[in-house]
Design a protein around this motif. Sequence first.
Motif, PDB file in Angstrom:
ATOM      1  N   SER A 196      -1.088   8.572   8.807  1.00  0.00           N
ATOM      2  CA  SER A 196      -1.659   9.010  10.087  1.00  0.00           C
ATOM      3  C   SER A 196      -3.180   8.866  10.122  1.00  0.00           C
ATOM      4  N   ARG A 197      -3.728   8.074   9.207  1.00  0.00           N
ATOM      5  CA  ARG A 197      -5.180   7.889   9.172  1.00  0.00           C
ATOM      6  C   ARG A 197      -5.532   6.408   9.091  1.00  0.00           C
ATOM      7  N   LEU A 198      -6.734   6.094   9.542  1.00  0.00           N
ATOM      8  CA  LEU A 198      -7.294   4.754   9.376  1.00  0.00           C
ATOM      9  C   LEU A 198      -8.307   4.802   8.243  1.00  0.00           C
ATOM     10  N   CYS A 199      -8.243   3.804   7.395  1.00  0.00           N
ATOM     11  CA  CYS A 199      -9.088   3.762   6.203  1.00  0.00           C
ATOM     12  C   CYS A 199     -10.010   2.545   6.273  1.00  0.00           C
ATOM     13  N   VAL A 200     -11.310   2.770   6.178  1.00  0.00           N
ATOM     14  CA  VAL A 200     -12.309   1.702   6.146  1.00  0.00           C
ATOM     15  C   VAL A 200     -13.023   1.777   4.801  1.00  0.00           C
ATOM     16  N   VAL A 201     -13.035   0.665   4.078  1.00  0.00           N
ATOM     17  CA  VAL A 201     -13.662   0.620   2.754  1.00  0.00           C
ATOM     18  C   VAL A 201     -14.805  -0.381   2.772  1.00  0.00           C
ATOM     19  N   VAL A 202     -15.994   0.057   2.362  1.00  0.00           N
ATOM     20  CA  VAL A 202     -17.158  -0.817   2.204  1.00  0.00           C
ATOM     21  C   VAL A 202     -17.492  -0.848   0.717  1.00  0.00           C
ATOM     22  N   ARG A 203     -17.384  -2.037   0.129  1.00  0.00           N
ATOM     23  CA  ARG A 203     -17.579  -2.185  -1.308  1.00  0.00           C
ATOM     24  C   ARG A 203     -18.646  -3.245  -1.569  1.00  0.00           C
ATOM     25  N   ASP A 204     -19.423  -3.074  -2.624  1.00  0.00           N
ATOM     26  CA  ASP A 204     -20.489  -4.041  -2.931  1.00  0.00           C
ATOM     27  C   ASP A 204     -20.559  -4.289  -4.429  1.00  0.00           C
ATOM     28  N   SER A 205     -21.273  -5.376  -4.772  1.00  0.00           N
ATOM     29  CA  SER A 205     -21.498  -5.725  -6.179  1.00  0.00           C
ATOM     30  C   SER A 205     -22.928  -5.383  -6.576  1.00  0.00           C
ATOM     31  N   GLY A 206     -23.445  -4.284  -5.998  1.00  0.00           N
ATOM     32  CA  GLY A 206     -24.848  -3.939  -6.163  1.00  0.00           C
ATOM     33  C   GLY A 206     -25.177  -3.146  -7.408  1.00  0.00           C
ATOM     34  N   VAL A 207     -26.225  -2.314  -7.277  1.00  0.00           N
ATOM     35  CA  VAL A 207     -26.814  -1.636  -8.440  1.00  0.00           C
ATOM     36  C   VAL A 207     -25.944  -0.505  -8.956  1.00  0.00           C
ATOM     37  N   GLY A 208     -24.972  -0.063  -8.164  1.00  0.00           N
ATOM     38  CA  GLY A 208     -24.088   0.996  -8.630  1.00  0.00           C
ATOM     39  C   GLY A 208     -24.757   2.361  -8.616  1.00  0.00           C
ATOM     40  N   LEU A 209     -24.008   3.354  -9.072  1.00  0.00           N
ATOM     41  CA  LEU A 209     -24.486   4.737  -9.037  1.00  0.00           C
ATOM     42  C   LEU A 209     -24.197   5.420 -10.364  1.00  0.00           C
ATOM     43  N   ALA A 210     -25.155   6.225 -10.812  1.00  0.00           N
ATOM     44  CA  ALA A 210     -24.953   7.007 -12.028  1.00  0.00           C
ATOM     45  C   ALA A 210     -24.016   8.171 -11.729  1.00  0.00           C
ATOM     46  N   PRO A 211     -23.136   8.539 -12.652  1.00  0.00           N
ATOM     47  CA  PRO A 211     -22.175   9.625 -12.404  1.00  0.00           C
ATOM     48  C   PRO A 211     -22.841  10.938 -12.023  1.00  0.00           C
ATOM     49  N   GLU A 212     -23.997  11.243 -12.618  1.00  0.00           N
ATOM     50  CA  GLU A 212     -24.651  12.515 -12.320  1.00  0.00           C
ATOM     51  C   GLU A 212     -25.270  12.556 -10.924  1.00  0.00           C
ATOM     52  N   PHE A 213     -25.454  11.382 -10.291  1.00  0.00           N
ATOM     53  CA  PHE A 213     -26.050  11.359  -8.949  1.00  0.00           C
ATOM     54  C   PHE A 213     -24.990  11.444  -7.844  1.00  0.00           C
ATOM     55  N   LEU A 214     -23.759  11.117  -8.155  1.00  0.00           N
ATOM     56  CA  LEU A 214     -22.704  11.090  -7.140  1.00  0.00           C
ATOM     57  C   LEU A 214     -22.564  12.412  -6.370  1.00  0.00           C
ATOM     58  N   PRO A 215     -22.626  13.588  -7.028  1.00  0.00           N
ATOM     59  CA  PRO A 215     -22.479  14.833  -6.254  1.00  0.00           C
ATOM     60  C   PRO A 215     -23.593  15.063  -5.238  1.00  0.00           C
ATOM     61  N   ARG A 216     -24.753  14.428  -5.427  1.00  0.00           N
ATOM     62  CA  ARG A 216     -25.888  14.634  -4.520  1.00  0.00           C
ATOM     63  C   ARG A 216     -26.075  13.463  -3.556  1.00  0.00           C
ATOM     64  N   LEU A 217     -25.160  12.502  -3.566  1.00  0.00           N
ATOM     65  CA  LEU A 217     -25.350  11.260  -2.827  1.00  0.00           C
ATOM     66  C   LEU A 217     -25.500  11.480  -1.327  1.00  0.00           C
ATOM     67  N   PHE A 218     -24.726  12.420  -0.777  1.00  0.00           N
ATOM     68  CA  PHE A 218     -24.731  12.624   0.675  1.00  0.00           C
ATOM     69  C   PHE A 218     -25.673  13.751   1.117  1.00  0.00           C
ATOM     70  N   ASP A 219     -26.500  14.236   0.195  1.00  0.00           N
ATOM     71  CA  ASP A 219     -27.452  15.284   0.560  1.00  0.00           C
ATOM     72  C   ASP A 219     -28.614  14.697   1.349  1.00  0.00           C
ATOM     73  N   ARG A 220     -29.225  15.541   2.148  1.00  0.00           N
ATOM     74  CA  ARG A 220     -30.365  15.105   2.966  1.00  0.00           C
ATOM     75  C   ARG A 220     -31.555  14.768   2.059  1.00  0.00           C
ATOM     76  N   PHE A 221     -32.210  13.651   2.347  1.00  0.00           N
ATOM     77  CA  PHE A 221     -33.385  13.147   1.622  1.00  0.00           C
ATOM     78  C   PHE A 221     -33.083  12.861   0.151  1.00  0.00           C
ATOM     79  N   SER A 222     -31.804  12.675  -0.169  1.00  0.00           N
ATOM     80  CA  SER A 222     -31.434  12.430  -1.558  1.00  0.00           C
ATOM     81  C   SER A 222     -31.597  10.947  -1.893  1.00  0.00           C
ATOM     82  N   GLN A 223     -32.296  10.671  -2.990  1.00  0.00           N
ATOM     83  CA  GLN A 223     -32.496   9.298  -3.451  1.00  0.00           C
ATOM     84  C   GLN A 223     -32.384   9.261  -4.962  1.00  0.00           C
ATOM     85  N   ALA A 224     -31.732   8.217  -5.457  1.00  0.00           N
ATOM     86  CA  ALA A 224     -31.566   8.103  -6.902  1.00  0.00           C
ATOM     87  C   ALA A 224     -32.898   7.844  -7.586  1.00  0.00           C
TER      88      ALA A 224
END
Length: 442
Positions: A196-224
């Motif tokens: 019952s849902r639509l799924c959109v996936v955006v994937r890249d071969s870029g710089v990636g993300l460190a595991p410890e930064f993932l929990p803060r990724l969607f925070d305001r003004f958050s930058q790795a």
Amino acid sequence: MWSINTQAMMESNDNAPPRQSTGQDCDDLLARERRARIQAEIATRARDEFLAIVSHELRAPLNGIQSWTHVLEYQVVEGVASPLAQRALNGIKTGIAQQVRLIEDLLDVTRMMSGKLRLEKQPLALLPVIRAAVDSVRASAAARGIHLESSYAITAEQIDGDADRIQQIIWNLLSNAIKFTPEDGHVWISASRVGSRLCVVVRDSGVGLAPEFLPRLFDRFSQADTSSTRRHNGLGLGLFLVRHLVQLHGGQVEASSPGPGLGSSFTLWLPLRRDQDAASSDADARLVPLPSLSEVRVLVIDDQPEARDSLTALLTGAGAIAFPAASAQAAMTWLRTLSANNFPDILVCDIAMPGEDGYAVLQKIRCWSGADNSQPLQRIPALALTAFTQREDRIRALTAGFQMHVTKPVAAEELIVVIAALASRNASRNAATMTSLTDPPI
């Protein structure tokens, strides 16, 4: 000695302030709370007014730049242009788009914090919106040699959503992927239906993300990377806006990455609309030719020379007869030189102007009397072209008598379509009026 100490204690008690009652304590507490609330409301209003002024001052010059860029594009196409000139034009357009997006992001964050962000939800086919977002970033991906690939397993599936906000979500995810992907990298986008849902996936071969930064990724003004030597600019607002807008649509967004240098993936989940009776909306994504403004007379009033001149050139290039004026007084001086058959069909007016704002100018234009004491412009269709973008600004413009409220900087195509619609509506109304005047009495 004892009597002296007792006397001192008695004197101390006599000098102590009388203890207040519980009722008086509550009254004082309520009064302090009321003062704090009033001060907070004043601070909020001051912040909103400041942001409105900043938005206006940033948007106004961008409007002139964007209009001139559109004019130059036609000159480049019709003439012989060097690759450097074409590259310069593309760079200007990219810079304008980035500045507009930055302004919009800042204003959206402010609206979210104040609870004023509203969605205009309606039945919406998701696929055309995704394609529009992909098309809008295709040029920036190609400029960096990034391969942008798409795969869609949906057709006419719908959600209940705000088209502009959904496109903003997908645009942010794609732009983020392109931004953090090195040259000759890959960005993939796919869409499918899962239950019952639509799924959109955006994937890249870029710089990636460190595991410890993932929990803060969607925070305001958050930058790795917040160092002065960071490679990627931005305020860290894009993903914060994505999460908030997705939640307002009843959906979810998730991010994952195998680690630094190994790319990243963003998965967007949106609830499917229950009623799926709508036909395919693929045709909505097709490009249509711009309407002609041939013989449409447009009065342009703007106190800024750059904005006025660029709009005049843009409208003239679309076939219109444009008359620029810096103020209501200049417009009225010009109107006195015209014959009855040459009055303007459409008014395009700025709002923030020295002396008289656009609201006062509109009233003066509509109340202007010709040589025969008639008011030929009493019902002239008017478009407010302004850098004030708040919902309250739009309501005020429409209440003041403007038929349309368009924000600066406006895309040339949008402005041409809006003016053509106003001119067509005005022509139909005039034809109906003439028919009623020529009908024989009953």
